[in-house]
Design an enzyme around this catalytic site. Structure first.
Site, PDB file in Angstrom:
ATOM      1  N   GLY A  28       1.632   2.260  10.799  1.00 43.41           N
ATOM      2  CA  GLY A  28       2.627   3.330  10.734  1.00 43.41           C
ATOM      3  C   GLY A  28       3.258   3.657  12.067  1.00 43.41           C
ATOM      4  O   GLY A  28       3.935   4.677  12.214  1.00 43.41           O
ATOM      5  N   LYS A  70       0.061   4.247  -0.464  1.00 41.21           N
ATOM      6  CA  LYS A  70      -0.603   5.465   0.055  1.00 41.21           C
ATOM      7  C   LYS A  70      -0.321   6.647  -0.898  1.00 41.21           C
ATOM      8  O   LYS A  70      -0.249   6.445  -2.106  1.00 41.21           O
ATOM      9  CB  LYS A  70      -0.137   5.738   1.483  1.00 41.21           C
ATOM     10  CG  LYS A  70      -0.315   4.493   2.369  1.00 41.21           C
ATOM     11  CD  LYS A  70      -0.176   4.748   3.819  1.00 41.21           C
ATOM     12  CE  LYS A  70      -0.383   3.420   4.566  1.00 41.21           C
ATOM     13  NZ  LYS A  70      -0.443   3.579   6.004  1.00 41.21           N
ATOM     14  N   GLU A  89      -7.343   4.909   7.003  1.00 43.24           N
ATOM     15  CA  GLU A  89      -7.084   6.333   6.734  1.00 43.24           C
ATOM     16  C   GLU A  89      -8.249   6.963   5.971  1.00 43.24           C
ATOM     17  O   GLU A  89      -8.551   8.142   6.140  1.00 43.24           O
ATOM     18  CB  GLU A  89      -5.746   6.491   5.986  1.00 43.24           C
ATOM     19  CG  GLU A  89      -4.569   6.262   6.928  1.00 43.24           C
ATOM     20  CD  GLU A  89      -3.326   5.684   6.286  1.00 43.24           C
ATOM     21  OE1 GLU A  89      -3.203   5.702   5.039  1.00 43.24           O
ATOM     22  OE2 GLU A  89      -2.454   5.195   7.033  1.00 43.24           O
ATOM     23  N   ASN A  92       0.865  -1.184   0.000  1.00 41.97           N
ATOM     24  CA  ASN A  92       0.000   0.000   0.000  1.00 41.97           C
ATOM     25  C   ASN A  92       0.895   1.226   0.000  1.00 41.97           C
ATOM     26  O   ASN A  92       1.446   1.603   1.029  1.00 41.97           O
ATOM     27  CB  ASN A  92      -0.905  -0.019   1.244  1.00 41.97           C
ATOM     28  CG  ASN A  92      -1.784   1.218   1.309  1.00 41.97           C
ATOM     29  OD1 ASN A  92      -1.840   1.989   0.345  1.00 41.97           O
ATOM     30  ND2 ASN A  92      -2.455   1.419   2.432  1.00 41.97           N
ATOM     31  N   HIS A 123      -9.935   1.467   3.866  1.00 33.60           N
ATOM     32  CA  HIS A 123      -8.701   1.593   4.653  1.00 33.60           C
ATOM     33  C   HIS A 123      -8.951   2.559   5.822  1.00 33.60           C
ATOM     34  O   HIS A 123      -9.695   3.530   5.685  1.00 33.60           O
ATOM     35  CB  HIS A 123      -7.562   2.100   3.765  1.00 33.60           C
ATOM     36  CG  HIS A 123      -6.239   2.063   4.458  1.00 33.60           C
ATOM     37  ND1 HIS A 123      -5.850   3.051   5.339  1.00 33.60           N
ATOM     38  CD2 HIS A 123      -5.245   1.151   4.446  1.00 33.60           C
ATOM     39  CE1 HIS A 123      -4.657   2.734   5.827  1.00 33.60           C
ATOM     40  NE2 HIS A 123      -4.265   1.586   5.302  1.00 33.60           N
ATOM     41  N   SER A 158       2.477  -2.192  10.380  1.00 36.20           N
ATOM     42  CA  SER A 158       3.913  -2.293  10.679  1.00 36.20           C
ATOM     43  C   SER A 158       4.507  -3.655  10.327  1.00 36.20           C
ATOM     44  O   SER A 158       5.362  -4.167  11.053  1.00 36.20           O
ATOM     45  CB  SER A 158       4.186  -1.934  12.155  1.00 36.20           C
ATOM     46  OG  SER A 158       3.814  -0.590  12.402  1.00 36.20           O
ATOM     47  N   GLU A 165      -6.413  -4.712   9.979  1.00 38.29           N
ATOM     48  CA  GLU A 165      -5.377  -3.730  10.271  1.00 38.29           C
ATOM     49  C   GLU A 165      -5.744  -2.987  11.554  1.00 38.29           C
ATOM     50  O   GLU A 165      -6.506  -2.019  11.510  1.00 38.29           O
ATOM     51  CB  GLU A 165      -5.248  -2.728   9.125  1.00 38.29           C
ATOM     52  CG  GLU A 165      -4.834  -3.344   7.812  1.00 38.29           C
ATOM     53  CD  GLU A 165      -4.128  -2.342   6.920  1.00 38.29           C
ATOM     54  OE1 GLU A 165      -2.979  -2.572   6.571  1.00 38.29           O
ATOM     55  OE2 GLU A 165      -4.738  -1.306   6.606  1.00 38.29           O
TER      56      GLU A 165
END
Ligand code: PGA
Length: 257
Positions: free
Chosen positions: A177, A15, A101, A13, A99, A217, A171
């Site tokens: 992150g 991003k 985010e 991913n 996702h 991560s 996730e």
């Protein structure tokens, strides 16, 4: 060494990173390193601006390309959006949906995830639906409830006969992150719960065949311990997928699982 019932899927991913030139640099290094691994499917999730370049770069190769989001409608007055027809026209095969985010910063809800999932299946795109709890929810003992709700709403009204391509990515938001990976035990427990929810919403057969990826991560040094568990069918990799050597190492290490 575990024998996986389902073929592993390792997805990068990217991003909001990379220009077309940088994406090409990546594929030039990555393809000779990991382009022909047989144990796993490899998917690159790229920004819309990179999709034609990346699709072209991986042609004649088993690597597949995903969008990171899409609208559920074929077309319309929705400035800034990308439709499934547009993705299909670019020969994109997969799409990330929901996702964290997108949920956190762009008002993605379980309801829009459901609409996007139905649309992706209808258009023959492989959907990778992301779910996961926030730290406060985990600490309050709400993880199971949060995951059950996210999965059950995402799968509401999905025809089991059409759901075979479905992929789910677990996730935990606190692991994205942050360098704080879920332990294999935490991930495995969540994956079993998600699988049980798929069985309830769709069918036990689909629950057994649906791939559930872990994300948060994932790095070259923890890929093997996560991917070796029976209920973990691959990884969705953010930061460590930006570098071709590191992502190739993750693909390679997942094979030892
Ligand atoms: P990370 O991101 O690997 O950088 O934690 C994972 C993701 O957001 O998909």
């Amino acid at each position: 060494m575990s024998t996986h019932a389902r073929k592993l899927l390792i997805a990068a991913n990217w991003k909001m990173y990379k220009t077309p030139v940088e994406a090409l640099d990546f594929t030039r290094t990555f393809i000779p390193l990991a382009g022909h691994h047989a144990h796993a499917e490899v998917v690159l999730c790229a920004s819309p601006t990179l999709l034609p370049t990346v699709v072209d770069a991986v042609r004649n190769n088993p690597i597949r390309v995903a969008a990171q989001d899409m609208h559920w409608l074929d077309q319309g007055a929705y400035t800034g959006e990308t439709s499934p027809l547009m993705l299909k026209a670019l020969e994109v095969t997969h799409v990330l949906i929901g996702h964290s985010e997108r949920r956190q910063y762009f008002n993605e809800t379980d309801t829009t995830v459901n609409l996007k999932l139905k649309s992706a299946l209808a258009h023959g795109l492989v959907p990778i639906v992301c779910v996961g709890e926030h730290l406060a929810q985990r600490e309050a003992g709400q993880t199971a409830d949060v995951l059950k709700l996210q999965v059950s709403i995402a799968l509401e009204g999905i025809d089991p006969a059409a759901a075979q391509p479905l992929v789910i990515a677990y996730e935990p938001v606190w692991a994205i992150g942050t360098g704080r990976t879920a332990t294999p035990e935490i991930a495995d427990e969540a994956h079993q719960l998600i699988r049980a929810e798929i069985a309830k919403a769709l069918s036990p057969e689909l629950a057994a065949s649906t791939r559930i990826l872990y994300g948060g991560s994932v790095k070259p040094d923890n890929a093997a311990s996560l991917c070796c568990l029976d209920d973990i069918d691959g990884a969705l990799v953010g930061g460590a997928s930006l570098d071709p050597n590191s992502f190739a190492q993750i693909v390679a290490n997942s094979a030892t699982a």
